[in-house]
Design a protein around this motif. Sequence first.
Motif, PDB file in Angstrom:
ATOM      1  N   LEU A  88       0.147   0.040   8.214  1.00  0.00           N
ATOM      2  CA  LEU A  88       0.392  -0.732   6.972  1.00  0.00           C
ATOM      3  C   LEU A  88      -0.387  -0.103   5.813  1.00  0.00           C
ATOM      4  CD1 LEU A  88      -0.595  -4.167   8.717  1.00  0.00           C
ATOM      5  CD2 LEU A  88       1.561  -3.467   7.747  1.00  0.00           C
ATOM      6  N   ASP A  89      -1.550   0.516   6.172  1.00  0.00           N
ATOM      7  CA  ASP A  89      -2.314   1.049   4.960  1.00  0.00           C
ATOM      8  C   ASP A  89      -1.466   2.228   4.267  1.00  0.00           C
ATOM      9  OD1 ASP A  89      -4.483   1.382   3.254  1.00  0.00           O
ATOM     10  OD2 ASP A  89      -5.532   2.759   4.856  1.00  0.00           O
ATOM     11  N   ILE A  90      -0.893   3.190   5.254  1.00  0.00           N
ATOM     12  CA  ILE A  90      -0.129   4.235   5.083  1.00  0.00           C
ATOM     13  C   ILE A  90       1.115   3.904   4.240  1.00  0.00           C
ATOM     14  CG2 ILE A  90       0.874   6.270   5.744  1.00  0.00           C
ATOM     15  CD1 ILE A  90      -1.176   6.440   7.964  1.00  0.00           C
ATOM     16  N   SER A  91       1.634   2.859   4.741  1.00  0.00           N
ATOM     17  CA  SER A  91       2.890   2.371   4.096  1.00  0.00           C
ATOM     18  C   SER A  91       2.695   1.684   2.870  1.00  0.00           C
ATOM     19  CB  SER A  91       3.655   1.696   5.200  1.00  0.00           C
ATOM     20  OG  SER A  91       4.085   2.217   6.395  1.00  0.00           O
ATOM     21  N   ARG A  92       1.866   0.725   2.773  1.00  0.00           N
ATOM     22  CA  ARG A  92       1.476   0.361   1.410  1.00  0.00           C
ATOM     23  C   ARG A  92       1.123   1.465   0.306  1.00  0.00           C
ATOM     24  NH1 ARG A  92      -2.491   1.860  -1.421  1.00  0.00           N
ATOM     25  NH2 ARG A  92      -3.715   1.758   0.590  1.00  0.00           N
TER      26      ARG A  92
END
Length: 484
Positions: A271-275
Motif C-alpha cells: 500500500l505504501d509503495i503503490s500510493r
Amino acid sequence: MKMHLFQDRAPLRDALLQYKQNRILPFDVPGHKQGKGNPRLREFLGEKCLAVDVNSMKPLDNLSHPVSVIKEAEELAADAFGADHAFFIVNGTTAAVQAMVMTACKRGDKIIMPRNVHISAINSLILCGAVPVYVNPGVNSKLGIPLGMTVEDVKKAIEKNPNAKAVFVNNPTYYGICSDLKAIVKLAHAHGMMVLVDEAHGTHFYFGEGLPPSAMSCGADMAAVSLHKTGGSLTQSSLLLIRNGLNVGYVRQILSLTQTTSASYLLLSSLDISRRNLALHGKEIFARVLDLVEYARGEINLIGGYYAYGKEMEGHPAVHAFDRTKLSVFTRGIGLAGIEIYDMLRDDYGIQIEFGDIGNILAIVSVGDNELAVERLVSALYEIRRLKSKDPTGMFDHEYITPRVEMSPQEAFYANKVSLPLRQSIGFLCGEFVMCYPPGIPILAPGERITREIIDYTIYAMEKGCLLTGMQDISVETIKVVEG
C-alpha cells in the motif's frame, strides 16, 4: 490550509529495509523465521519476500495502534487521496465496507442503499443489525445491467425514511456506471445523513484525468478503495478514507472488530509503495490505461455482434458518468453468455478476464498491460465470434431482478431455517445468500422472498457456467429458507 506532504517518501518500506539491514535474530512469529524454516516456501516466494514477512514490533509500528511509520504512511495516503484520514486495510475492501456501515449504523438503524451492492455491504447489516432501505437501480434494457441510483429515487427514499443514518453508494459499479455522487452527497447532508461510498473499483478516479469525480472530492464522509484492483498493491490490501471531521479513534475501534491483529507487512508495504507510485506517476499511468481501453473498445466494436460500451451510456438519469477505463462488453449479440466467453478465453486462449455474467464480460486493463496484450484479447474475441457464435433467441435478457424484502438480513440469517430443493423454495423467505462470484452481488439475500423468476435465473446462470456461492449446500441443489 492543509499542507501537502512529500509524496516521494515511503516510510513503511524504508523501515522494513532498515529491519533487513540490521540482521535482527527473530525469536517471534511468524515461525518460518524469514523463510529458513520453510525452504520450499522460500523457493516459491523468494527470500526477499519472506525476509519482510514479519510481526509487529516497535520499529515497525502496529496497525491496530499506529504511532510511527504506519501512521506516517497513512498520513501520506490521506494526503494523496484528499482525505482527512486514511486507514490501511489488510482484510480486503470487505473490511473497509463493513467498517463504514458499522460506523454509521447501530442495531435497528436504517441505511439507504442500492440493492446491487457487494455482499460485504449486506454482510455488514447482518453483523450490526442495521435495516436496509433499498433503492432499485436503473436498468439498461438492452444490456440488461443495473445502473446507478437516480438522485430523484434517493430523494424519495430520504423523504420516506427521514430517520435513516446514511446513504450507501456504489461508485463505480462493476460495469463502470457512476451515480451523481455530488448531488447525492449534498442531498444526504442536507438531511443529516452520512454518505458511504463503495469505491472498490475507483482508485484511478483520484489520479487520472477525464474520469468521474472521486468520493472524497464529492464530499463523501467515507470511502472504501481497493488499491489492489487498479492501483497496483497486493491482493487484499485496501484503504478506508474518511473526512468531514469523523472520529478517527472510533472508526479505528470499529475496524478492530473485524480486522486481523496480525497485519501482513507484505500487504502494508505494498500500500505504501503503490500510493507513492500513484501520487508521483498516476496521471500518466491512467492516461496510458485510457488509451489502451479506448483502442480496445473501438476494435471490439468493429468485430460485430459485441458491444463494448462507453461514454455514450451517459445522459440516463441513473448514469451520471461512465468510467472509461472499464472494458465492459455486451456479448448476447453473438448468442453467448458472458460467462461462456469467460470460460472460452481462459480454456482455449489462455486469457483470464475479471468476470463474465449472463450477458457481459469485464476485462480489467491496467498499467501492467500493453498493446500486444490488448491485441491478443481482441483477436481471441474475434475468433470466438467467428467459430462459436449462435442464435441469441431465448437467452435470459437481464442481470437485475427487483427483490421483495420482507425481513431484515440479520433476522433472516439467524432465524430457524430448513433446506428445500431450489424449485420447491418458490414463495418462501430466503435464509442465506445466493450469488454468482465474481462479481459477488447477491441474486438473493437473507430476508428476501424467493420467486420463480429468481430461481429460473439462478438455474440458467448455473447451466451457463457461473460459479454460485453463498449457500451452505455446495452442490447448489438445496437452499435454506426461513422456517414457518
